[in-house]
Motif scaffolding. Structure first.
Motif, mmCIF file in Angstrom:
data_model
loop_
_atom_site.group_PDB
_atom_site.id
_atom_site.type_symbol
_atom_site.label_atom_id
_atom_site.label_comp_id
_atom_site.label_asym_id
_atom_site.label_seq_id
_atom_site.Cartn_x
_atom_site.Cartn_y
_atom_site.Cartn_z
ATOM 1 N N ILE A 17 0.841 -1.205 0.000
ATOM 2 C CA ILE A 17 0.000 0.000 0.000
ATOM 3 C C ILE A 17 0.874 1.252 0.000
ATOM 4 N N ILE A 18 1.913 1.265 0.806
ATOM 5 C CA ILE A 18 2.798 2.431 0.873
ATOM 6 C C ILE A 18 3.516 2.645 -0.458
ATOM 7 N N TRP A 22 3.038 5.812 -3.023
ATOM 8 C CA TRP A 22 4.188 6.608 -3.428
ATOM 9 C C TRP A 22 4.267 6.716 -4.957
ATOM 10 N N ILE A 23 4.041 5.580 -5.647
ATOM 11 C CA ILE A 23 4.085 5.574 -7.118
ATOM 12 C C ILE A 23 2.977 6.455 -7.691
ATOM 13 N N LEU A 24 1.767 6.314 -7.177
ATOM 14 C CA LEU A 24 0.656 7.135 -7.667
ATOM 15 C C LEU A 24 0.877 8.611 -7.365
ATOM 16 N N ASN A 26 3.726 10.208 -7.115
ATOM 17 C CA ASN A 26 4.717 10.716 -8.069
ATOM 18 C C ASN A 26 4.115 10.912 -9.458
ATOM 19 N N ALA A 27 3.271 9.978 -9.875
ATOM 20 C CA ALA A 27 2.641 10.086 -11.198
ATOM 21 C C ALA A 27 1.736 11.313 -11.249
ATOM 22 N N TRP A 28 0.956 11.547 -10.221
ATOM 23 C CA TRP A 28 0.068 12.720 -10.192
ATOM 24 C C TRP A 28 0.874 14.011 -10.146
ATOM 25 N N ARG A 29 1.939 14.018 -9.379
ATOM 26 C CA ARG A 29 2.764 15.210 -9.285
ATOM 27 C C ARG A 29 3.418 15.502 -10.633
ATOM 28 N N ASP A 30 3.941 14.460 -11.298
ATOM 29 C CA ASP A 30 4.558 14.645 -12.608
ATOM 30 C C ASP A 30 3.541 15.122 -13.631
#
Length: 119
Positions: A17-18, A22-24, A26-30
């Motif tokens: 879950i963590i 974290w991956i999601l 980063n994707a949203w921020r990018d």
């Protein structure tokens, strides 16, 4: 022994879950950063386009470029002489036997005729 599997499974689930959060994140921020950069780029293009002088009158090739059509297609829109009278599908100005097309009149003509077909 069974309790160890439950604890181990819970830890693996928590770590999963963590990591996925974290991956999601980063994707949203990018994605948001890319959208912000594209917006800045569009603003800069709009600013640059405002500083470019647009001619008030277009010749035939300028009209074709302005409308995004070929020269042959623009020729079909040219005024024609018929029975001593000039007939035109598009607004024009004639100066020294040369046809010119006012940009503002072309814009209005496009708005008025956007659903009309020409042959």
């Amino acid at each position: 022994m069974k309790a160890n599997y439950i604890v181990f499974s819970s830890v693996i689930l928590g770590v999963s879950i963590i990591v996925s959060a974290w991956i999601l994140g980063n994707a949203w921020r990018d994605s948001a950063e890319t959208m912000r950069l594209q917006h800045v780029t569009l603003d800069q293009l709009q600013y640059e386009n405002e500083n470019i002088e647009t001619p008030q009158l277009l010749d035939l090739s300028g009209l074709a470029m302005y409308l995004g059509i070929t020269d042959d297609q623009a020729i079909k829109l040219m005024p024609r002489e018929s029975g001593g009278e000039t007939i035109s599908q598009i607004p024009y100005v004639k100066i020294n036997h040369q046809y010119y097309f006012p940009v503002k009149a072309i814009d209005n003509w496009l708005l008025e005729n956007e659903m009309r077909h020409f042959e």
